[in-house]
Scaffold this active site. Structure first.
Site, mmCIF file in Angstrom:
data_model
loop_
_atom_site.group_PDB
_atom_site.id
_atom_site.type_symbol
_atom_site.label_atom_id
_atom_site.label_comp_id
_atom_site.label_asym_id
_atom_site.label_seq_id
_atom_site.Cartn_x
_atom_site.Cartn_y
_atom_site.Cartn_z
ATOM 1 N N LYS A 72 -4.376 -32.132 13.450
ATOM 2 C CA LYS A 72 -3.552 -31.593 14.538
ATOM 3 C C LYS A 72 -4.246 -31.784 15.880
ATOM 4 C CE LYS A 72 -0.741 -28.258 12.046
ATOM 5 N NZ LYS A 72 -1.291 -28.287 10.656
ATOM 6 N N ARG A 148 17.993 1.222 4.089
ATOM 7 C CA ARG A 148 17.120 2.374 3.879
ATOM 8 C C ARG A 148 17.849 3.476 3.101
ATOM 9 N NH1 ARG A 148 12.410 2.052 6.043
ATOM 10 N NH2 ARG A 148 12.039 4.286 6.125
ATOM 11 N N TYR A 180 8.715 9.673 1.790
ATOM 12 C CA TYR A 180 9.468 10.905 1.517
ATOM 13 C C TYR A 180 8.546 12.118 1.621
ATOM 14 C CZ TYR A 180 12.463 14.223 -1.033
ATOM 15 O OH TYR A 180 13.211 15.305 -1.412
ATOM 16 N N ARG A 182 5.950 12.315 3.302
ATOM 17 C CA ARG A 182 5.567 12.471 4.706
ATOM 18 C C ARG A 182 6.709 13.042 5.540
ATOM 19 N NH1 ARG A 182 3.949 7.136 4.114
ATOM 20 N NH2 ARG A 182 5.324 6.463 5.808
ATOM 21 N N GLY A 188 12.206 3.319 2.532
ATOM 22 C CA GLY A 188 12.476 1.988 2.014
ATOM 23 C C GLY A 188 12.635 2.012 0.501
ATOM 24 N N ASP A 191 8.933 6.514 -4.332
ATOM 25 C CA ASP A 191 7.674 6.397 -5.067
ATOM 26 C C ASP A 191 7.466 7.657 -5.891
ATOM 27 O OD1 ASP A 191 6.590 3.916 -3.649
ATOM 28 O OD2 ASP A 191 6.973 5.240 -1.948
ATOM 29 N N ASN A 313 -4.371 5.563 5.321
ATOM 30 C CA ASN A 313 -5.249 5.248 4.190
ATOM 31 C C ASN A 313 -6.431 4.396 4.631
ATOM 32 O OD1 ASN A 313 -3.539 6.620 2.546
ATOM 33 N ND2 ASN A 313 -2.658 4.805 1.545
HETATM 34 N N1 DCP Z 1 0.057 1.743 0.420
HETATM 35 C C1 DCP Z 1 -1.085 1.332 1.067
HETATM 36 N N2 DCP Z 1 -1.281 0.023 1.367
HETATM 37 C C2 DCP Z 1 -0.340 -0.892 1.055
HETATM 38 C C3 DCP Z 1 0.834 -0.497 0.394
HETATM 39 C C4 DCP Z 1 1.005 0.836 0.086
HETATM 40 O O1 DCP Z 1 -1.952 2.161 1.358
HETATM 41 N N3 DCP Z 1 -0.536 -2.159 1.374
HETATM 42 C C5 DCP Z 1 0.261 3.159 0.108
HETATM 43 C C6 DCP Z 1 0.647 3.896 1.350
HETATM 44 C C7 DCP Z 1 2.120 4.018 1.241
HETATM 45 C C8 DCP Z 1 2.310 4.174 -0.264
HETATM 46 O O2 DCP Z 1 1.302 3.329 -0.829
HETATM 47 O O3 DCP Z 1 2.598 5.143 1.942
HETATM 48 C C9 DCP Z 1 3.682 3.777 -0.740
HETATM 49 O O4 DCP Z 1 3.977 2.444 -0.378
HETATM 50 P P1 DCP Z 1 5.386 2.031 0.193
HETATM 51 O O5 DCP Z 1 5.342 0.565 0.403
HETATM 52 O O6 DCP Z 1 6.458 2.550 -0.681
HETATM 53 O O7 DCP Z 1 5.421 2.674 1.669
HETATM 54 P P2 DCP Z 1 6.033 4.037 2.195
HETATM 55 O O8 DCP Z 1 6.561 4.873 1.094
HETATM 56 O O9 DCP Z 1 5.001 4.658 3.069
HETATM 57 O O10 DCP Z 1 7.210 3.557 3.153
HETATM 58 P P3 DCP Z 1 8.707 3.125 2.732
HETATM 59 O O11 DCP Z 1 9.622 4.120 3.309
HETATM 60 O O12 DCP Z 1 8.894 1.785 3.389
HETATM 61 O O13 DCP Z 1 8.765 3.022 1.253
HETATM 62 MG MG MG Z 2 7.830 4.074 -0.352
HETATM 63 MN MN MN Z 3 6.811 1.934 -3.002
#
Ligand code: DCP
Ligand code: MG
Ligand code: MN
Length: 375
Positions: A72, A148, A180, A182, A188, A191, A313
């Site tokens: 490139k 959602r 949920y 939270r 999305g 869990d 996390n």
């Molecule tokens: N998680 C993480 N790192 C990632 C994926 C997930 O620490 N790469 C942890 C934190 C997330 C949890 O797992 O809160 C659940 O994953 P989800 O992808 O289901 O994310 P959420 O529940 O937070 O959001 P959503 O409403 O999109 O499901």
């Molecule tokens: Mg989730």
């Molecule tokens: Mn999930």
């Protein structure tokens, strides 16, 4: 890309750097971390050069520049532009990429391969692409899986799962984690964390989940499997005791299906006028559902992990490592000490796994309620 603009202008490779930076920005936009890093490194190398790099060979001999990037660089030096960049900045292609990335189980490299093969729509993929079973589900249920889930629907779906679970084993405990827990108004996916008093390995719960999944499938609640239980089992109690799939709320019982009071049936029977036809049932949206098996001994660490969010996390893990500890979804450990040649001096000792609050304490962090963990 704002760093050292003036210095770049003085550099004999200014034009090359400028175009590589645009590529780097593009890859950042589409979340392609590997390429973003590769381009960033190549740009750093070019910035250090005092002569113009014009051929692939010259470029390849420099640190952190591979064959493809070297080619490139030659193209830019010769033509003053990069065909790939014109394509990358093509908004139509960008739009296609965005569409493809929203298919379940499709990442940047898969999506870009499809685009390179000439596919532009979901129908193209459906008809011509080689699709995994999951990708096919992701396309067939594209709109569903990108919609959602309202909080109230998760509550209702969960009530259904919990009823079935309690029938199988009243000792098992279920909780909805993720967004949920939270407090999100919509999520999305759902869990569901499953545990039971006295368990020390997630394998202890596998027979239960197998039966739960079988029952929920039989009655039409679970409608697709995306990751089966066995596919992720690693060793006897590996971290992968999970099941991913799709579910639908059971349709509400139709009038007349249930035991009736007798009043409505007798009154409608005597009329000459046909009653209006019942409204069609609401369309059933497929929802993403995850089951996660967690032994009681790891419940606290798993709660932290599966409650998230992911940024929260990451900061907790970082904090642990700064304090000579290691946090993962199974527990908080004393960090492994390593000596010469990465040889372990001490084995990482488990400090706490069971209790969520205790993990916060040991890390020296003030307790945060789940709804305070948005980052
Ligand atoms: N998680 C993480 N790192 C990632 C994926 C997930 O620490 N790469 C942890 C934190 C997330 C949890 O797992 O809160 C659940 O994953 P989800 O992808 O289901 O994310 P959420 O529940 O937070 O959001 P959503 O409403 O999109 O499901
Ligand atoms: Mg989730
Ligand atoms: Mn999930």
């Amino acid at each position: 890309g704002t760093r050292d603009k003036s210095a770049d202008a003085q550099n004999p490779n200014a034009r090359t750097i400028e175009i590589l930076q645009s590529m780097c920005d593009y890859y950042t936009r589409i979340n392609d971390n590997w390429r973003t890093i590769a381009y960033r490194k190549a740009i750093t190398t070019l910035r250090r050069q005092t002569v113009k790099i014009t051929t692939e060979d010259e470029a390849y001999r420099l640190p952190n520049i591979g064959h493809r990037l070297a080619a490139k660089i030659e193209e830019i030096a010769c033509t003053n532009k990069l065909r790939r960049l014109e394509y990358a900045n093509d908004e139509a292609v960008d739009q296609v990429l965005e569409t493809f990335l929203k298919i379940y189980d499709v990442g940047t490299s898969r999506a870009n391969k499809w685009i390179a093969q000439g596919f532009r729509t979901l129908d193209d993929l459906r008809e011509k692409a080689q699709l995994s079973t999951n990708q096919r589900i992701g396309i067939e249920r594209y709109d569903d899986l990108n919609t959602r889930i309202p909080r109230a629907e998760i509550t209702a779906l969960f009530a259904h799962v919990r009823r079935e679970a309690a029938r199988l084993d009243p000792g098992v405990e279920l909780l909805v984690g993720g967004s949920y827990r939270r407090g999100a108004e919509s999520s999305g996916d759902m869990d569901i964390i499953i545990t039971k008093k006295g368990t020390t390995s997630s394998g202890d719960l596998v027979p239960f989940l197998e039966e739960l999944v079988a029952n929920l499938t039989r009655e039409g609640f679970l409608v697709a499997t995306l990751a089966a239980l066995h596919a992720h089992r690693q060793g006897k109690d590996g971290p992968g005791s999970k099941w991913h799939g799709c579910c639908v709320l059971p349709p509400p019982p139709r009038e007349g299906d249930e035991e009736t009071t007798g009043i409505s049936s007798s009154s409608s029977g005597s009329s000459d006028v046909l009653p209006p036809p019942p409204p069609p049932p609401p369309p059933q949206i497929w929802r993403r559902i995850d089951f996660l098996l967690v032994p009681e001994s790891e419940y606290g660490a798993a709660l932290i992990y599966f409650t998230g969010n992911d940024i929260f996390n990451r900061s907790m893990r970082l904090l642990a490592s700064r304090k000579g500890m290691r946090l993962n979804q199974r527990g908080l450990y004393k960090e492994v000490m390593r000596g010469k040649n990465w040889v372990k001096v001490t084995e990482g000792e488990l400090l706490e796994g069971r209790d969520e609050k205790r993990i916060f304490e040991l890390l020296g962090v003030k307790w945060r309620e789940p709804w305070e963990r948005w980052c």
